[in-house]
Design a protein around this motif. Structure first.
Motif, PDB file in Angstrom:
ATOM      1  N   GLU A 211      14.456   4.669  -0.220  1.00  9.52           N
ATOM      2  CA  GLU A 211      13.231   4.676   0.580  1.00  9.52           C
ATOM      3  C   GLU A 211      13.240   5.694   1.722  1.00  9.52           C
ATOM      4  O   GLU A 211      12.191   6.026   2.263  1.00  9.52           O
ATOM      5  CB  GLU A 211      12.978   3.277   1.152  1.00  9.52           C
ATOM      6  CG  GLU A 211      12.548   2.259   0.111  1.00  9.52           C
ATOM      7  CD  GLU A 211      11.154   2.545  -0.440  1.00  9.52           C
ATOM      8  OE1 GLU A 211      10.209   2.684   0.355  1.00  9.52           O
ATOM      9  OE2 GLU A 211      11.027   2.634  -1.680  1.00  9.52           O
ATOM     10  N   GLY A 212      14.427   6.136   2.125  1.00  9.80           N
ATOM     11  CA  GLY A 212      14.510   7.148   3.164  1.00  9.80           C
ATOM     12  C   GLY A 212      13.830   6.739   4.457  1.00  9.80           C
ATOM     13  O   GLY A 212      14.065   5.636   4.973  1.00  9.80           O
ATOM     14  N   PRO A 213      12.950   7.580   5.016  1.00  7.99           N
ATOM     15  CA  PRO A 213      12.296   7.281   6.295  1.00  7.99           C
ATOM     16  C   PRO A 213      11.462   6.004   6.287  1.00  7.99           C
ATOM     17  O   PRO A 213      11.180   5.438   7.343  1.00  7.99           O
ATOM     18  CB  PRO A 213      11.402   8.511   6.524  1.00  7.99           C
ATOM     19  CG  PRO A 213      12.007   9.595   5.694  1.00  7.99           C
ATOM     20  CD  PRO A 213      12.584   8.918   4.492  1.00  7.99           C
ATOM     21  N   ASN A 214      11.061   5.536   5.116  1.00 10.65           N
ATOM     22  CA  ASN A 214      10.250   4.314   5.029  1.00 10.65           C
ATOM     23  C   ASN A 214      11.100   3.046   5.134  1.00 10.65           C
ATOM     24  O   ASN A 214      10.565   1.937   5.191  1.00 10.65           O
ATOM     25  CB  ASN A 214       9.470   4.293   3.704  1.00 10.65           C
ATOM     26  CG  ASN A 214       8.460   3.166   3.647  1.00 10.65           C
ATOM     27  OD1 ASN A 214       7.660   2.997   4.562  1.00 10.65           O
ATOM     28  ND2 ASN A 214       8.517   2.362   2.590  1.00 10.65           N
ATOM     29  N   ALA A 215      12.422   3.203   5.169  1.00 12.64           N
ATOM     30  CA  ALA A 215      13.321   2.041   5.173  1.00 12.64           C
ATOM     31  C   ALA A 215      13.075   1.136   6.379  1.00 12.64           C
ATOM     32  O   ALA A 215      13.090  -0.086   6.255  1.00 12.64           O
ATOM     33  CB  ALA A 215      14.778   2.496   5.137  1.00 12.64           C
ATOM     34  N   VAL A 216      12.840   1.712   7.543  1.00 13.99           N
ATOM     35  CA  VAL A 216      12.635   0.901   8.745  1.00 13.99           C
ATOM     36  C   VAL A 216      11.355   0.084   8.628  1.00 13.99           C
ATOM     37  O   VAL A 216      11.323  -1.103   8.978  1.00 13.99           O
ATOM     38  CB  VAL A 216      12.606   1.787  10.015  1.00 13.99           C
ATOM     39  CG1 VAL A 216      12.256   0.946  11.238  1.00 13.99           C
ATOM     40  CG2 VAL A 216      13.942   2.474  10.214  1.00 13.99           C
ATOM     41  N   ASN A 217      10.291   0.693   8.113  1.00 19.77           N
ATOM     42  CA  ASN A 217       9.045  -0.056   7.902  1.00 19.77           C
ATOM     43  C   ASN A 217       9.270  -1.223   6.947  1.00 19.77           C
ATOM     44  O   ASN A 217       8.731  -2.323   7.153  1.00 19.77           O
ATOM     45  CB  ASN A 217       7.965   0.872   7.321  1.00 19.77           C
ATOM     46  CG  ASN A 217       7.483   1.898   8.325  1.00 19.77           C
ATOM     47  OD1 ASN A 217       7.526   1.663   9.528  1.00 19.77           O
ATOM     48  ND2 ASN A 217       7.029   3.037   7.833  1.00 19.77           N
ATOM     49  N   TYR A 218      10.078  -0.989   5.924  1.00 18.62           N
ATOM     50  CA  TYR A 218      10.389  -2.059   4.967  1.00 18.62           C
ATOM     51  C   TYR A 218      11.125  -3.197   5.668  1.00 18.62           C
ATOM     52  O   TYR A 218      10.771  -4.366   5.519  1.00 18.62           O
ATOM     53  CB  TYR A 218      11.239  -1.492   3.825  1.00 18.62           C
ATOM     54  CG  TYR A 218      11.646  -2.528   2.803  1.00 18.62           C
ATOM     55  CD1 TYR A 218      10.875  -2.770   1.674  1.00 18.62           C
ATOM     56  CD2 TYR A 218      12.819  -3.273   2.964  1.00 18.62           C
ATOM     57  CE1 TYR A 218      11.240  -3.731   0.733  1.00 18.62           C
ATOM     58  CE2 TYR A 218      13.194  -4.238   2.041  1.00 18.62           C
ATOM     59  CZ  TYR A 218      12.406  -4.453   0.925  1.00 18.62           C
ATOM     60  OH  TYR A 218      12.777  -5.408   0.007  1.00 18.62           O
ATOM     61  N   LEU A 219      12.152  -2.861   6.437  1.00 14.26           N
ATOM     62  CA  LEU A 219      12.948  -3.881   7.134  1.00 14.26           C
ATOM     63  C   LEU A 219      12.089  -4.709   8.090  1.00 14.26           C
ATOM     64  O   LEU A 219      12.247  -5.927   8.179  1.00 14.26           O
ATOM     65  CB  LEU A 219      14.083  -3.209   7.911  1.00 14.26           C
ATOM     66  CG  LEU A 219      15.171  -2.509   7.082  1.00 14.26           C
ATOM     67  CD1 LEU A 219      16.067  -1.676   7.978  1.00 14.26           C
ATOM     68  CD2 LEU A 219      15.989  -3.507   6.286  1.00 14.26           C
ATOM     69  N   GLU A 220      11.194  -4.055   8.781  1.00 14.02           N
ATOM     70  CA  GLU A 220      10.370  -4.742   9.774  1.00 14.02           C
ATOM     71  C   GLU A 220       9.271  -5.596   9.144  1.00 14.02           C
ATOM     72  O   GLU A 220       8.735  -6.492   9.794  1.00 14.02           O
ATOM     73  CB  GLU A 220       9.740  -3.715  10.726  1.00 14.02           C
ATOM     74  CG  GLU A 220      10.776  -3.030  11.624  1.00 14.02           C
ATOM     75  CD  GLU A 220      10.170  -1.949  12.495  1.00 14.02           C
ATOM     76  OE1 GLU A 220       9.031  -1.504  12.180  1.00 14.02           O
ATOM     77  OE2 GLU A 220      10.821  -1.532  13.473  1.00 14.02           O
ATOM     78  N   SER A 221       8.963  -5.348   7.884  1.00 16.03           N
ATOM     79  CA  SER A 221       7.844  -6.044   7.246  1.00 16.03           C
ATOM     80  C   SER A 221       8.269  -7.247   6.393  1.00 16.03           C
ATOM     81  O   SER A 221       7.408  -7.966   5.870  1.00 16.03           O
ATOM     82  CB  SER A 221       7.055  -5.074   6.359  1.00 16.03           C
ATOM     83  OG  SER A 221       7.833  -4.638   5.255  1.00 16.03           O
ATOM     84  N   GLN A 222       9.592  -7.467   6.260  1.00 18.10           N
ATOM     85  CA  GLN A 222      10.043  -8.576   5.410  1.00 18.10           C
ATOM     86  C   GLN A 222       9.852  -9.915   6.107  1.00 18.10           C
ATOM     87  O   GLN A 222      10.059 -10.043   7.317  1.00 18.10           O
ATOM     88  CB  GLN A 222      11.508  -8.399   5.028  1.00 18.10           C
ATOM     89  CG  GLN A 222      11.777  -7.117   4.236  1.00 18.10           C
ATOM     90  CD  GLN A 222      10.816  -6.914   3.093  1.00 18.10           C
ATOM     91  OE1 GLN A 222      10.783  -7.682   2.149  1.00 18.10           O
ATOM     92  NE2 GLN A 222      10.019  -5.865   3.194  1.00 18.10           N
ATOM     93  N   THR A 223       9.474 -10.925   5.322  1.00 13.42           N
ATOM     94  CA  THR A 223       9.344 -12.291   5.831  1.00 13.42           C
ATOM     95  C   THR A 223      10.689 -12.983   5.652  1.00 13.42           C
ATOM     96  O   THR A 223      11.165 -13.139   4.526  1.00 13.42           O
ATOM     97  CB  THR A 223       8.256 -13.063   5.078  1.00 13.42           C
ATOM     98  OG1 THR A 223       7.012 -12.377   5.239  1.00 13.42           O
ATOM     99  CG2 THR A 223       8.140 -14.479   5.619  1.00 13.42           C
ATOM    100  N   LEU A 224      11.293 -13.383   6.754  1.00 15.05           N
ATOM    101  CA  LEU A 224      12.635 -13.956   6.738  1.00 15.05           C
ATOM    102  C   LEU A 224      12.588 -15.435   7.114  1.00 15.05           C
ATOM    103  O   LEU A 224      12.216 -15.781   8.228  1.00 15.05           O
ATOM    104  CB  LEU A 224      13.542 -13.191   7.703  1.00 15.05           C
ATOM    105  CG  LEU A 224      13.642 -11.672   7.470  1.00 15.05           C
ATOM    106  CD1 LEU A 224      14.376 -11.011   8.619  1.00 15.05           C
ATOM    107  CD2 LEU A 224      14.334 -11.373   6.152  1.00 15.05           C
TER     108      LEU A 224
END
Length: 208
Positions: free
Chosen positions: A192-205
């Motif tokens: 995912e490269g630069p999009n990785a942070v957006n992915y991490l922040e958007s997960q429901t935990l």
């Protein structure tokens, strides 16, 4: 939210998502070492599916030993083996070449202590993600941390991993084995490269 976690070898996505969404991160530095945990293990997506990368350590269960005192068994050529596994798994991923030069020294330069090495890997990943987590390191062990701290130290257990409903993203070998969730942060970074942070922040935990 303040989260308390163990520093692990290239943390999995659940751990990194928790850190990315937290107000502050605390790292447990005063615990005893336990086998079969993510302290010396991470999982990547290889050509044959889920692949474990294990760091060999000098450890005996006869006597309790602090995590920070556990040494890496550098007589084995594990760094070269891990790097070759990463090359094989991710050479064709969209962003491997982009981060290759930053990560390669981690597999060239020997480090004596496992905890020091894991912290170095963590710092390098944060640089790659361009995210400033700046974890606070604990100075004493507390079995029950104060109420304001979310105790996520149980995520270190590689054998009793909780189930999370992660969003899918494109993985190199998913046409062979399907989507594999909660692998090492390396899998997300390379795919995912630069999009990785957006992915991490958007997960429901849904942590216990």
């Amino acid at each position: 939210m303040i989260v308390l976690l163990h520093p692990t070898y290239f943390p999995n996505i659940a751990s990194f998502s928790a850190m990315a969404q937290a107000e502050r991160v605390h790292f447990e530095m005063q615990d005893n070492y336990v086998k079969q945990t993510y302290r010396n293990r991470c999982y990547i997506y290889g050509a044959n599916g889920k692949l474990a990368l294990n760091i060999p350590v000098i450890f005996t269960q006869k006597n309790r030993q602090r995590y920070k005192d556990v040494k890496i068994f550098n007589e084995e050529n594990w760094q070269s083996q891990h790097w070759k596994s990463l090359l094989s798994a991710y050479r064709t991923s969209p962003f491997f070449e982009y981060f290759e030069d930053e990560l390669r020294p981690l597999f060239k330069n020997e480090v004596t202590f496992l905890l020091d090495y894991n912290l170095k890997c963590f710092e390098t990943i944060c640089d790659c993600l361009q995210i400033d987590l700046n974890p606070k390191k604990t100075e004493e062990f507390q079995a029950q941390p104060e109420a304001s701290i979310k105790d996520l130290r149980y995520l270190v257990n590689a054998k009793k991993e909780p189930t999370f409903n992660f969003q899918t993203y494109t993985q190199v070998f998913e046409t062979k084995h399907g989507f594999l969730p909660n692998l090492s942060i390396l899998d997300l970074l390379f795919n995912e490269g630069p999009n990785a942070v957006n992915y991490l922040e958007s997960q429901t935990l849904n942590f216990r």
